[in-house]
Design a protein around this motif. Structure first.
Motif, PDB file in Angstrom:
ATOM      1  N   GLY A 103      18.047  32.471 111.190  1.00 14.07           N
ATOM      2  CA  GLY A 103      18.049  31.039 111.509  1.00 14.07           C
ATOM      3  C   GLY A 103      18.958  30.190 110.649  1.00 14.07           C
ATOM      4  N   ASN A 104      19.478  30.749 109.561  1.00 13.48           N
ATOM      5  CA  ASN A 104      20.388  30.018 108.671  1.00 13.48           C
ATOM      6  C   ASN A 104      21.690  30.798 108.568  1.00 13.48           C
ATOM      7  OD1 ASN A 104      18.630  27.734 107.288  1.00 13.48           O
ATOM      8  ND2 ASN A 104      17.350  29.575 107.413  1.00 13.48           N
ATOM      9  N   GLU A 157       9.100  37.242 108.252  1.00 14.72           N
ATOM     10  CA  GLU A 157       9.498  35.904 107.825  1.00 14.72           C
ATOM     11  C   GLU A 157      10.885  35.918 107.182  1.00 14.72           C
ATOM     12  OE1 GLU A 157       7.935  32.197 105.011  1.00 14.72           O
ATOM     13  OE2 GLU A 157       6.868  34.108 105.002  1.00 14.72           O
ATOM     14  N   PHE A 158      11.150  36.952 106.394  1.00  8.43           N
ATOM     15  CA  PHE A 158      12.446  37.088 105.723  1.00  8.43           C
ATOM     16  C   PHE A 158      13.580  37.130 106.745  1.00  8.43           C
ATOM     17  CE2 PHE A 158      15.936  39.336 103.789  1.00  8.43           C
ATOM     18  CZ  PHE A 158      15.908  39.010 102.440  1.00  8.43           C
ATOM     19  N   ALA A 169      19.473  33.118 102.704  1.00  2.81           N
ATOM     20  CA  ALA A 169      18.717  31.981 103.259  1.00  2.81           C
ATOM     21  C   ALA A 169      17.320  31.898 102.673  1.00  2.81           C
ATOM     22  CB  ALA A 169      18.634  32.095 104.776  1.00  2.81           C
ATOM     23  N   ASN A 170      16.823  33.026 102.222  1.00  2.72           N
ATOM     24  CA  ASN A 170      15.468  33.048 101.674  1.00  2.72           C
ATOM     25  C   ASN A 170      15.375  32.400 100.303  1.00  2.72           C
ATOM     26  OD1 ASN A 170      13.631  34.777 103.595  1.00  2.72           O
ATOM     27  ND2 ASN A 170      15.666  35.668 103.641  1.00  2.72           N
ATOM     28  N   LYS A 192      12.415  25.145 101.249  1.00  3.82           N
ATOM     29  CA  LYS A 192      11.808  24.843 102.532  1.00  3.82           C
ATOM     30  C   LYS A 192      11.679  23.344 102.708  1.00  3.82           C
ATOM     31  CE  LYS A 192       9.274  29.177 102.945  1.00  3.82           C
ATOM     32  NZ  LYS A 192       7.944  29.817 103.135  1.00  3.82           N
ATOM     33  N   THR A 220      13.519  36.222 109.970  1.00  2.43           N
ATOM     34  CA  THR A 220      13.608  34.972 110.732  1.00  2.43           C
ATOM     35  C   THR A 220      14.418  33.933 109.971  1.00  2.43           C
ATOM     36  OG1 THR A 220      11.485  35.402 111.817  1.00  2.43           O
ATOM     37  CG2 THR A 220      12.269  33.127 111.816  1.00  2.43           C
ATOM     38  N   ASN A 221      14.179  33.806 108.683  1.00  2.00           N
ATOM     39  CA  ASN A 221      14.956  32.877 107.864  1.00  2.00           C
ATOM     40  C   ASN A 221      16.429  33.277 107.821  1.00  2.00           C
ATOM     41  OD1 ASN A 221      12.678  31.387 107.224  1.00  2.00           O
ATOM     42  ND2 ASN A 221      12.312  32.466 105.292  1.00  2.00           N
TER      43      ASN A 221
END
Length: 271
Positions: A249-250, A242-243, A265-266, A270, A245-246
């Motif tokens: 994606g940003n 998840e880390f 980004a993390n 959200k 992917t964030n």
């Protein structure tokens, strides 16, 4: 009391533009709130256009770093990055067997995400025989997994079989990262094989971007950070996925060509 705060170590090279190597690892450690330490093996002169020069540190100096950290700190997990040759891998393995730094995450930097070979044959065999058997978890990308098992992986069944072969080499757990193709790809599907035999696929959104430097480093670094905090392997893997992917994606605009992922980004709220 000394050394109560969770501490983690990276063994690898310094990337001067900060996008990969120990710099990406330290970014990851900071964001997961663990204290990061370093055994530096090499220094690289690189930027977003590529690597322009590199220098491997002397083996006695590398061993001295292990010695002084073991003498003072309380490292609970360690991860490896790119290791240049067989002598260096043997030195690292010798020190990991000599000192207790907790659980080992092996990021087997053999082949790039674009399929370019990074490790000579002698070093590759040493990696298989000395380092992988010490691993709590191994996190190869798709091409590295193909290289280790010695064949192309053309289906999910073949990927799952390859993960079992990696486990047979001695790694307790395996995270085999999915192939990044592009041209309409919607997800990147990672396969996980745990020590107890549990398996699962871990899909994540695919982003067709050149801002992906440090992805593999970050996955393994976040896993190591979580293991140092006492998180179990499965949850550590899910947090890392998840880390990253964030972070992909940003985007952040650093460098002109192949840029870094965005660790910060993390911290974004959200939606």
């Amino acid at each position: 009391m000394a050394n109560e705060y969770p501490q983690v170590m990276v063994i690898g090279g310094s990337d001067s533009d900060g996008s990969a190597g120990i710099e990406a690892d330290l970014h990851s450690f900071f964001m997961r709130r663990v204290y990061g330490t370093v055994v530096m093996t090499a220094v690289v002169a690189g930027n977003s256009y590529g690597i322009h020069d590199s220098f491997t540190l002397p083996l006695p100096f590398i061993s001295k770093q292990f010695e002084v950290l073991a003498d003072d700190l309380g490292v609970k997990a360690v991860k490896t990055g790119m290791l240049a040759d067989a002598d260096l891998i043997n030195t690292v393995a010798d020190n990991l067997e000599k000192y207790d730094f907790g659980k080992l995450v092996v990021d087997p930097v053999i082949v790039t995400k674009h399929g370019a070979l990074l490790l000579e044959d002698a070093a590759f065999e040493t990696l298989k025989n000395r380092l992988i058997p010490l691993a709590e978890i191994i996190t190869p990308n798709f091409y590295e997994a193909e290289h280790i098992v010695g064949r192309k992986l053309k289906s999910k069944d073949e990927i799952e079989a390859a993960a079992h072969e990696l486990q047979d080499l001695g790694a307790k757990n395996v995270m085999l990262k999915g192939q990044r193709i592009g041209d309409g790809q919607e997800t990147v599907d990672d396969f996980v094989l745990l020590e107890d035999g549990k398996t699962f696929w871990l899909p994540a959104q695919f982003f067709d971007t050149d801002r992906r430097n440090g992805t593999g480093d970050t996955v393994s670094a976040v896993i190591a950070a979580e293991l140092a905090k006492g998180t179990n392997v499965e949850k550590s893997i899910r947090i890392a996925r998840e880390f990253v992917t964030n972070a992909i994606g940003n985007e952040i605009q650093v460098g002109h060509k192949y840029g870094p992922i965005n660790h910060w980004a993390n911290e974004l709220p959200k939606e």
